[in-house]
Design a protein around this motif. Structure first.
Motif, PDB file in Angstrom:
ATOM      1  N   ARG A  64    -114.565  21.187 -68.645  1.00  0.00           N
ATOM      2  CA  ARG A  64    -113.285  21.627 -69.188  1.00  0.00           C
ATOM      3  C   ARG A  64    -112.100  21.232 -68.329  1.00  0.00           C
ATOM      4  N   ASP A  91    -118.718  21.605 -76.260  1.00  0.00           N
ATOM      5  CA  ASP A  91    -117.633  22.384 -76.841  1.00  0.00           C
ATOM      6  C   ASP A  91    -117.361  21.844 -78.245  1.00  0.00           C
ATOM      7  N   GLU A  92    -117.848  22.555 -79.254  1.00  0.00           N
ATOM      8  CA  GLU A  92    -117.728  22.093 -80.636  1.00  0.00           C
ATOM      9  C   GLU A  92    -116.297  22.130 -81.133  1.00  0.00           C
ATOM     10  N   THR A  93    -115.410  22.843 -80.448  1.00  0.00           N
ATOM     11  CA  THR A  93    -114.003  22.907 -80.865  1.00  0.00           C
ATOM     12  C   THR A  93    -113.200  21.710 -80.381  1.00  0.00           C
ATOM     13  N   GLN A  94    -113.785  20.877 -79.513  1.00  0.00           N
ATOM     14  CA  GLN A  94    -113.055  19.725 -78.984  1.00  0.00           C
ATOM     15  C   GLN A  94    -113.833  18.420 -79.196  1.00  0.00           C
ATOM     16  N   LEU A  95    -114.506  18.308 -80.325  1.00  0.00           N
ATOM     17  CA  LEU A  95    -115.243  17.080 -80.603  1.00  0.00           C
ATOM     18  C   LEU A  95    -114.266  15.912 -80.776  1.00  0.00           C
ATOM     19  N   GLN A 130    -112.226  12.792 -82.135  1.00  0.00           N
ATOM     20  CA  GLN A 130    -111.942  12.290 -83.475  1.00  0.00           C
ATOM     21  C   GLN A 130    -112.402  10.850 -83.646  1.00  0.00           C
ATOM     22  N   TYR A 161    -116.544  13.541 -74.663  1.00  0.00           N
ATOM     23  CA  TYR A 161    -117.240  14.771 -75.032  1.00  0.00           C
ATOM     24  C   TYR A 161    -116.965  15.808 -73.942  1.00  0.00           C
ATOM     25  N   LYS A 207    -118.862  22.958 -71.882  1.00  0.00           N
ATOM     26  CA  LYS A 207    -118.626  24.247 -71.230  1.00  0.00           C
ATOM     27  C   LYS A 207    -119.893  24.670 -70.494  1.00  0.00           C
TER      28      LYS A 207
END
Length: 593
Positions: free
Chosen positions: A371, A407-411, A413, A428, A431
């Motif tokens: 992170r 962290d699936e919220t920050q894959l 694009q 990628y 966490k």
């Protein structure tokens, strides 16, 4: 102009003009008159010098013609009566519109001819304007004026504006009619989708390819859009030699029509085909600016085959120009319901292709970061031909890392895409996975490192902070004081994978000395002994004898000194025996007397 479209446009312009001319004239005392320059209020009976405020003689003639007066009669006051002005071929040498700003009741401005005017800013203050025609090559995106909200008709025939001019047109929410004919720089009408009052759009011989936006315009009933010149001014598209589909055995190149972008599209999504002809007037192909003979072209529904291409010629191809007419007669495409005029017939499609022979590869770097952006492992790489697809979302690149979770919220694009000449980076982010930490144990020790209070334990997850300096862990213990000179360095820290020990050291507190309390205890003991002696020396007659055996010099136990119970009993017994002996002797003495 003699074409059917010209007649329709002319009828449209005259109809609009007559409808506006039949409106009741506004009073000359409207609030807008307050914006007239102060010089107007200072007009005297003496004729002003016209050339001072309207220097261009061609504009003077146009104003005099519109007001039906002589040039010598033009005044600022009479400019208020000007409702319409037309600038045509007689004013081809017109260079300035200065002075027109005094025509604050002007409703219609028509500039139908090329002139030398380059500044149209005077129109911005004429808020009564309803119709404006700015024709000719001198009208550009830069000098097109920001006009008032009452504009209903805008004609930009043969102007040099581009799609960028829409930024100044879309605020005109009252716009009902717009003309863009004879301008291949206008390649879209999509921005007009926000002008829901539009009734007529005239765009013949422009470069517009997509008509689907008209579904957003509920009042639109007229759209002449024939003879579009699509792609004429578009930049060349870069392709690779491989995309020429060269057949080495047949010495042929095949150009599929599917490689042609931005084809003409009807409002319902229908794409008209190209003509099925190798007639040079219908379809032509140039290689390195040399037009190929029609005998080398074979046209099908799928594309064009070019024959007689040697390997040497293939290697020499740098640029290909494609041009074809559209096969879309009036009966071949659908028309919207309730339209007065709708046409997308005829038209031409053109495209240029730049050919690259040396194949270039693109690189995609896949990074694995925590992170804070720190790398957790070495990057992985993908390489491939520029323009081809890559996929970094598979398990080969989307990795599971020990001690971490993705962290699936920050894959990213761009995990899927096309290889480019420039390097691309896919990141990628991970966490930390929650892990139970080893305990922190807090001990409380005296100066001899003996435990003087029950130890405490702190539990949690790896990476979480702990703090033993609070009252919960840094205790106050009775009879002891904390040794502040030896506080533990690790009284604060982070829970980890190794057990940790925190030791608080205490010093024993000294008992306070109090002389008053000691004397009080001695007196209490003396009183007790006196009571015992008095009881022992009381005779049968009830008389009490005195006992002087306890002197002032008798030593009593010190404060805090402990006596064993046997010595205390012996003392009491001794005193009692002496008392009885004294009483016996007294009796004998009394008997003798």
């Amino acid at each position: 102009m003699t074409s059917t479209f010209s007649t329709a446009t002319s009828n449209f312009a005259h109809t609009t003009t007559n409808s506006l001319a039949n409106k009741e004239p506004e009073s000359l005392t409207q609030p807008e008159q307050k914006s007239i320059p102060n010089a107007l209020n200072q007009t005297t009976k003496t004729q002003e010098n016209l050339s001072n405020w309207m220097p261009d003689v061609y504009l003077q003639n146009a104003v005099a013609r519109a007001l039906e007066i002589s040039v010598s009669e033009i005044t600022k006051e009479k400019m208020l009566k000007l409702k319409r002005i037309e600038i045509g071929h007689l004013e081809e040498n017109l260079a300035s519109l200065q002075g027109l700003e005094y025509a604050t009741n002007l409703k219609k401005f028509e500039h139908y001819w090329d002139s030398k005017v380059s500044d149209y800013s005077c129109l911005e203050g004429l808020v009564q304007l309803e119709e404006v025609s700015l024709n000719g090559v001198n009208v550009t995106d830069e000098n097109f004026p920001m006009m008032g909200p009452n504009i209903e008709l805008l004609n930009l025939t043969a102007a040099s504006v581009t799609d960028a001019v829409y930024d100044k047109i879309t605020p005109l929410k009252s716009l009902k009619h717009i003309v863009f004919q004879l301008n291949p720089h206008i390649t879209t009408i999509a921005p007009l989708g926000t002008l829901t009052e539009l009734e007529q759009i005239y765009i013949p011989k422009c470069g517009v390819s997509d008509m689907t936006v008209i579904k957003q315009l509920p009042k639109l009933s007229t759209l002449p859009a024939g003879d579009q010149n699509i792609g004429t001014l578009a930049p060349a598209i870069t392709i690779t030699e491989k995309e020429l589909n060269y057949d080495a055995l047949k010495h042929e190149i095949f150009l599929p029509f599917s490689m042609m972008p931005q084809r003409l599209t009807n409002f319902d999504g229908y794409i008209p085909p190209f003509v099925m002809s190798n007639d040079p007037d219908q379809l032509s192909i140039e290689i390195n600016s040399q037009q190929l003979p029609s005998t080398r072209l074979l046209v099908s529904h799928e594309g064009v085959t070019i024959s007689g291409v040697s390997k040497e010629e293939l290697a020499s191809i740098e640029k290909i120009n494609f041009r074809a007419k559209l096969d879309n007669p009036r009966s071949s495409y659908a028309k919207p319901d309730n339209y007065f005029i709708y046409s997308i017939s005829r038209g031409t499609y053109s495209r240029s292709f730049q050919v690259e022979h040396q194949q270039k590869n693109g690189t995609v770097q896949v990074q694995y970061l925590d992170r804070n952006g720190h790398p957790l492992r070495a990057s992985k790489y993908l390489e491939g031909e520029v323009g081809k697809r890559y996929d970094a979302s598979t398990s080969e690149y989307k990795l599971a890392l020990a001690g971490y979770r993705l962290d699936e919220t920050q894959l990213p694009q761009n995990a899927n895409g096309l290889f480019l000449v420039d390097k691309q980076i896919v990141r990628y982010i991970y966490k930390e996975t929650p892990v139970n930490a080893q305990n922190v144990t807090v001990y409380y020790l005296d100066e001899n490192r003996h435990e003087i209070a029950e130890k405490k334990t702190i539990e949690g997850l790896v990476g979480e902070p702990y703090d033993t300096s609070t009252d919960k862990y840094c205790l106050s213990i009775e009879g002891y004081e904390l040794d502040t000179n030896s506080l533990p360095d690790n009284r604060k820290g982070m829970l980890g994978t190794q057990a940790q020990v925190v030791e608080y050291c205490y010093k024993k507190m000294k008992a306070p000395t109090n002389s008053v309390s000691s004397e009080s205890k001695d007196d209490s003991f003396s009183e007790m002994m006196d009571k015992q002696v008095d009881h022992a020396t009381t005779n049968s007659s009830g008389k009490k004898t005195t006992n002087s055996s306890r002197g002032k010099g008798q030593v009593l136990p010190k404060t805090g000194e402990k006596k064993k119970p046997s010595f205390q009993f012996f003392g009491v017994f001794l005193i009692g025996a002496l008392g009885l002996d004294f009483i016996q002797k007294k009796r004998i003495q009394n008997d003798w007397e």
